[in-house]
Each structure stands twice: as C-alpha cells, then as structure tokens.
Design a protein around this motif. Structure first.
Motif, PDB file in Angstrom:
ATOM      1  N   LEU A 270     -39.558   1.989   2.017  1.00 27.34           N
ATOM      2  CA  LEU A 270     -38.129   2.214   2.235  1.00 27.34           C
ATOM      3  C   LEU A 270     -37.294   1.487   1.185  1.00 27.34           C
ATOM      4  O   LEU A 270     -36.253   1.979   0.747  1.00 27.34           O
ATOM      5  N   ARG A 271     -37.776   0.324   0.772  1.00 29.44           N
ATOM      6  CA  ARG A 271     -37.045  -0.417  -0.260  1.00 29.44           C
ATOM      7  C   ARG A 271     -37.100   0.317  -1.598  1.00 29.44           C
ATOM      8  O   ARG A 271     -36.117   0.345  -2.346  1.00 29.44           O
ATOM      9  N   ILE A 272     -38.249   0.890  -1.901  1.00 31.70           N
ATOM     10  CA  ILE A 272     -38.371   1.696  -3.122  1.00 31.70           C
ATOM     11  C   ILE A 272     -37.379   2.855  -3.079  1.00 31.70           C
ATOM     12  O   ILE A 272     -36.703   3.166  -4.073  1.00 31.70           O
ATOM     13  N   GLN A 273     -37.269   3.500  -1.919  1.00 32.56           N
ATOM     14  CA  GLN A 273     -36.310   4.597  -1.774  1.00 32.56           C
ATOM     15  C   GLN A 273     -34.887   4.106  -1.984  1.00 32.56           C
ATOM     16  O   GLN A 273     -34.074   4.769  -2.639  1.00 32.56           O
ATOM     17  N   CYS A 274     -34.584   2.926  -1.451  1.00 35.79           N
ATOM     18  CA  CYS A 274     -33.244   2.354  -1.620  1.00 35.79           C
ATOM     19  C   CYS A 274     -32.954   2.086  -3.088  1.00 35.79           C
ATOM     20  O   CYS A 274     -31.859   2.383  -3.586  1.00 35.79           O
ATOM     21  N   TRP A 275     -33.931   1.550  -3.827  1.00 34.69           N
ATOM     22  CA  TRP A 275     -33.733   1.272  -5.251  1.00 34.69           C
ATOM     23  C   TRP A 275     -33.544   2.561  -6.045  1.00 34.69           C
ATOM     24  O   TRP A 275     -32.743   2.618  -6.967  1.00 34.69           O
ATOM     25  N   GLN A 276     -34.296   3.610  -5.678  1.00 31.22           N
ATOM     26  CA  GLN A 276     -34.144   4.893  -6.376  1.00 31.22           C
ATOM     27  C   GLN A 276     -32.738   5.444  -6.186  1.00 31.22           C
ATOM     28  O   GLN A 276     -32.110   5.921  -7.140  1.00 31.22           O
ATOM     29  N   GLU A 299     -22.037   5.630   1.943  1.00 30.35           N
ATOM     30  CA  GLU A 299     -21.559   7.007   1.809  1.00 30.35           C
ATOM     31  C   GLU A 299     -22.211   7.693   0.607  1.00 30.35           C
ATOM     32  O   GLU A 299     -22.678   8.841   0.718  1.00 30.35           O
ATOM     33  N   HIS A 300     -22.284   7.011  -0.524  1.00 28.12           N
ATOM     34  CA  HIS A 300     -22.934   7.584  -1.708  1.00 28.12           C
ATOM     35  C   HIS A 300     -24.436   7.745  -1.471  1.00 28.12           C
ATOM     36  O   HIS A 300     -25.040   8.708  -1.956  1.00 28.12           O
ATOM     37  N   GLY A 301     -25.030   6.805  -0.748  1.00 31.43           N
ATOM     38  CA  GLY A 301     -26.453   6.910  -0.458  1.00 31.43           C
ATOM     39  C   GLY A 301     -26.776   8.094   0.429  1.00 31.43           C
ATOM     40  O   GLY A 301     -27.808   8.766   0.239  1.00 31.43           O
ATOM     41  N   GLU A 302     -25.897   8.386   1.382  1.00 34.14           N
ATOM     42  CA  GLU A 302     -26.113   9.525   2.281  1.00 34.14           C
ATOM     43  C   GLU A 302     -26.034  10.853   1.533  1.00 34.14           C
ATOM     44  O   GLU A 302     -26.651  11.837   1.944  1.00 34.14           O
ATOM     45  N   LYS A 303     -25.275  10.892   0.436  1.00 36.45           N
ATOM     46  CA  LYS A 303     -25.210  12.111  -0.354  1.00 36.45           C
ATOM     47  C   LYS A 303     -26.527  12.385  -1.076  1.00 36.45           C
ATOM     48  O   LYS A 303     -26.853  13.526  -1.381  1.00 36.45           O
ATOM     49  N   ILE A 304     -27.263  11.311  -1.357  1.00 31.45           N
ATOM     50  CA  ILE A 304     -28.545  11.442  -2.052  1.00 31.45           C
ATOM     51  C   ILE A 304     -29.684  11.646  -1.064  1.00 31.45           C
ATOM     52  O   ILE A 304     -30.520  12.533  -1.228  1.00 31.45           O
ATOM     53  N   VAL A 305     -29.701  10.810  -0.012  1.00 30.23           N
ATOM     54  CA  VAL A 305     -30.750  10.890   1.020  1.00 30.23           C
ATOM     55  C   VAL A 305     -30.068  10.917   2.383  1.00 30.23           C
ATOM     56  O   VAL A 305     -29.431   9.934   2.764  1.00 30.23           O
ATOM     57  N   PRO A 306     -30.160  12.007   3.117  1.00 28.91           N
ATOM     58  CA  PRO A 306     -29.555  12.058   4.455  1.00 28.91           C
ATOM     59  C   PRO A 306     -30.121  10.952   5.344  1.00 28.91           C
ATOM     60  O   PRO A 306     -31.315  10.670   5.324  1.00 28.91           O
ATOM     61  N   GLY A 307     -29.248  10.307   6.088  1.00 27.88           N
ATOM     62  CA  GLY A 307     -29.683   9.217   6.949  1.00 27.88           C
ATOM     63  C   GLY A 307     -29.835   7.885   6.242  1.00 27.88           C
ATOM     64  O   GLY A 307     -30.446   6.966   6.789  1.00 27.88           O
ATOM     65  N   TYR A 310     -28.816   1.798   4.352  1.00 26.05           N
ATOM     66  CA  TYR A 310     -28.826   0.469   3.719  1.00 26.05           C
ATOM     67  C   TYR A 310     -27.406   0.031   3.381  1.00 26.05           C
ATOM     68  O   TYR A 310     -26.607   0.806   2.873  1.00 26.05           O
ATOM     69  N   GLY A 311     -27.116  -1.260   3.649  1.00 26.63           N
ATOM     70  CA  GLY A 311     -25.805  -1.793   3.338  1.00 26.63           C
ATOM     71  C   GLY A 311     -25.731  -2.472   1.994  1.00 26.63           C
ATOM     72  O   GLY A 311     -24.654  -2.853   1.539  1.00 26.63           O
TER      73      GLY A 311
END
Length: 405
Positions: A270-276, A299-307, A310-311
């Motif tokens: 999940l951390r790898i996904q957050c960094w990507q 908000e920007h993260g949700e545009k890339i990966v739904p759900g 991460y703060g």
C-alpha cells in the motif's frame, strides 16, 4: 514596581510553557467537579500554545523586546509562511493540518528561543522537561488501555499516539537523555529510569522503522559517548529490549517477519501505491505543489486511485514536495542545512562541558531524519513540536558561541 512586574513575566512565561508541555504530553485530563460538571485541561495543542503565545507577545511588548524583520531570516518561519500561502491554491484548503501541527511548533520554537535568550543558566532544565514529556507520553498508553496491553499491539496507537510517531518522539529525545546522563551527575537515577521507560516504549510502540532506526542510532551513541560504563549501560538496555521483544511480546516481532517477504506485506504494498500516486501528483504540480492541505492531497489521490485514503506521502521530503512543490522543498532543505551547520559548529565550539550535549543533539536529528524517510513528523503536533524545540535549543547555543544561528 513596574520594572519588577516586567521581570516577573519571564519566570511566569517559563513556568506556563513547561506546564503546557506536560499537559500536551499527557493529553486530555478530565477533572470531575460535580455530578454533571467536568473541567477539561489540555484539549487541542494549538489552544495551549496559541494562548501561551499571546502572553509571549505581551511580554515582549511590555519589555520592549522587539524582533522586527529579523525573524524573516529564520528558515522555519519562511517555510511556515509559505505553507500558509500555499493554502491559496489548494482546491480543498485544510486549516487543521496547518493550525494543529505546524503553527504550534513554530510558536513553541519562538517561545523557547526567547526563554533561552532571557533566562539564566544553560537552559538544560528545558531538556529535562522534554525527557519527562516522552516518559508521560509512553505511560499514557497503558493508563488509557481498555484491553490487555501486553497482548494487544495496537493499544499504543489508539491510547497514546500513532505507533510510528511514538517511536519517532522516543528516538528523538533518547540521545539527549544519554547526554544529560553524562552531564547531570545529580540526577543519574532519573535519566536511567527514563531510558528504561523509553526502551519499553519502543517495544510497545510496535514500529518496524522505529526498530530499524534504533540500530544505527545505538551505534552512533556508542561512538559518540566513549564512556565504558555508559556503553555497558546502553548495551545492557539494548539486550534487555531485544530479549523482551522476542520472549515477552512474540505477537509484536511476528509482524517484523513480513519484511523478509515484502511481496506479501500489505502495508508495504500500500505504501508503494501511495508513493506511485504521489509521484504522479508531483509531476503535475512540480513548482508549487497541490497546496498545504491533507484534503487536497487525498482529492488528487482519489483521481488516480479510487478509494485513496492516505493523508500524507509517508516520506517527509515527498510530502513537502507534493504539497508545496520545489519551492517548499528548497525551504525544507534550507532548514536541514542550517541544522547540519549548527551541529558542526556546536560540536567544534561546545567545549568539554557541553560536548555530550552536542553529541546528543546530533543523535536526535539523525533519528528524526531516519524516521522521516518512511513517515512524516508534520502529521503529529507532538512530533513537530519536539523537533522545533530541539532546533530552538541547538540554534540558541550556536548563537551563544558566536555562530550564524
């Protein structure tokens, strides 16, 4: 009489500052006054620090200790001002992230530097308070635990502070505690007891990065404090911590075994996904970032990966870069360069009496650097405040010795 009143403002501010740190460490304290009346001492950190900062401003005005534009040469001030300005281009501004964590740390930094400047002595008493701060933070976990503290590895996270942040604060203050153990002969029993509590807190915090930071930190301490009794004490504490970790708390070290098979470690994946996702946001907002706002980042993260939930980016440098862009990152690097220059200057000019403190502060900032590679101190009011107070102490002592800090 007027002069006497002005002179009393400094001890009053100092006493309230120390009291506020103790309250912040312990958290919210409820006092029942009657059947349906309760008094809450503490609450939000910002309420304590902001209220105390008002007294600080009154004190400076009455004493005519005006600073003027000199504060603009301070990188921490400039960084905070830029983070505040960056809210203007955030699509979903988040004042809480700024006012709960970063601003209280800056105000605490100002107040401690002023108290150190106007106080008498070397200011070691404030470092003693930081040691007490960590001990209270650790003890709050078992005090608030509703379940079995010895078998539930999540208690430290829910009852006291997030487990990684707990480890970060412990490791940031542990080297200073070793320094005080060497310098303050009259209170050795207290510092030894505090170090035992800190090592137990490291076990109960259940932070993997905390343990991996502890190894190089201990090597640094053994090198920085070439005292045979202290090295034996340090080695004994570490052996005790490892034994307790392996024998008394098997449910904790089982989590660490997943690091040898990271392909099946859900947290790591999940951390790898957050960094990507963070790198994609950085690519699209390189210069100024998305704005100093958790809401905008999510908000920007949700545009890339739904759900996307991460703060922050789980790395201090990536978090600052994605929120405030290259400008904010440059300001953060300015702060780090000033810390590095301050540590080098203090080590060269500390003298024999303060040499242990120079080494202790070096270990503290080393621990903060390592812990912020997979996490972010800006996510905690306590961690950010501790880091800013350590900076205030370092910069003050450099300036006392003629440094540029």
């Amino acid at each position: 009489m007027q002069g006497t009143f002005k002179d009393r403002l400094i001890p009053l501010l100092s006493g309230l500052f120390v009291a506020s740190l103790i309250i912040i460490a312990w958290g919210k304290i409820q006092i029942e006054l009657a059947y349906h009346i309760s008094l809450s001492i503490g609450g939000k950190t910002k309420c304590l620090i902001f209220g105390l900062f008002a007294l600080y401003l009154i004190t400076r005005l009455l004493r005519r200790d005006f600073q003027g534009a000199r504060s603009l040469s301070d990188p921490l001030t400039v960084f905070t001002l830029f983070c505040t300005a960056s809210l203007l281009w955030a699509t979903r501004p988040d004042l809480v992230f700024l006012t709960d964590n970063l601003l209280p740390a800056l105000l605490g930094y100002y107040m401690l530097r002023y108290l150190l400047e106007k106080g008498r002595g070397d200011g070691i008493e404030y470092l003693r308070v930081l040691v007490l701060f960590v001990v209270l933070l650790i003890l709050r976990g078992p005090a608030d635990a509703t379940g079995n503290f010895l078998t539930d590895p999540t208690v430290m996270s829910t009852a006291s502070e997030h487990h990684t942040i707990t480890a970060m604060i412990i490791l940031a203050v542990m080297p200073v505690t070793f320094a005080l153990l060497v310098m303050d002969r009259s209170r050795q029993w207290w510092y030894r007891s505090a170090l035992v509590v800190m090592f137990l807190g490291m076990i109960l915090a259940n932070s993997r990065i905390g343990w991996f930071t502890l190894f190089p930190l201990l090597l640094f301490l053994l090198w920085a404090f070439p005292s045979r009794p202290l090295q034996l004490f340090c080695g004994g504490l570490f052996a005790f911590a490892v034994l307790a970790f392996l024998v008394m708390f098997p449910h904790l070290h089982g989590r660490f075994m997943t690091l040898f098979n990271i392909g099946h470690d859900n947290d790591f994946l999940l951390r790898i996904q957050c960094w990507q996702c963070t790198f994609q946001m950085i690519r699209d907002h390189l210069l100024l970032g998305v704005g100093f706002s958790v809401n905008t980042f999510m908000e920007h993260g949700e545009k890339i990966v739904p759900g996307f939930m991460y703060g922050h980016a789980h790395n201090l440098f990536l978090t600052v870069l994605v929120l405030t862009g290259l400008v904010g990152l440059a300001l953060l690097l300015w702060i780090m360069v000033k810390i590095a220059r301050g540590l080098i200057f203090f080590k060269r000019h500390a003298g024999e009496a303060f040499a242990p403190l120079a080494a202790g502060l070096g270990g503290s900032f080393l621990a903060l650097f390592l812990m912020n590679l997979p996490d972010v101190l800006l996510n905690s009011c306590r961690a950010t405040l501790v880091a800013s107070l350590l900076m205030a102490f370092l910069f003050h002592h450099c300036r006392e010795r003629g440094g540029a800090c």
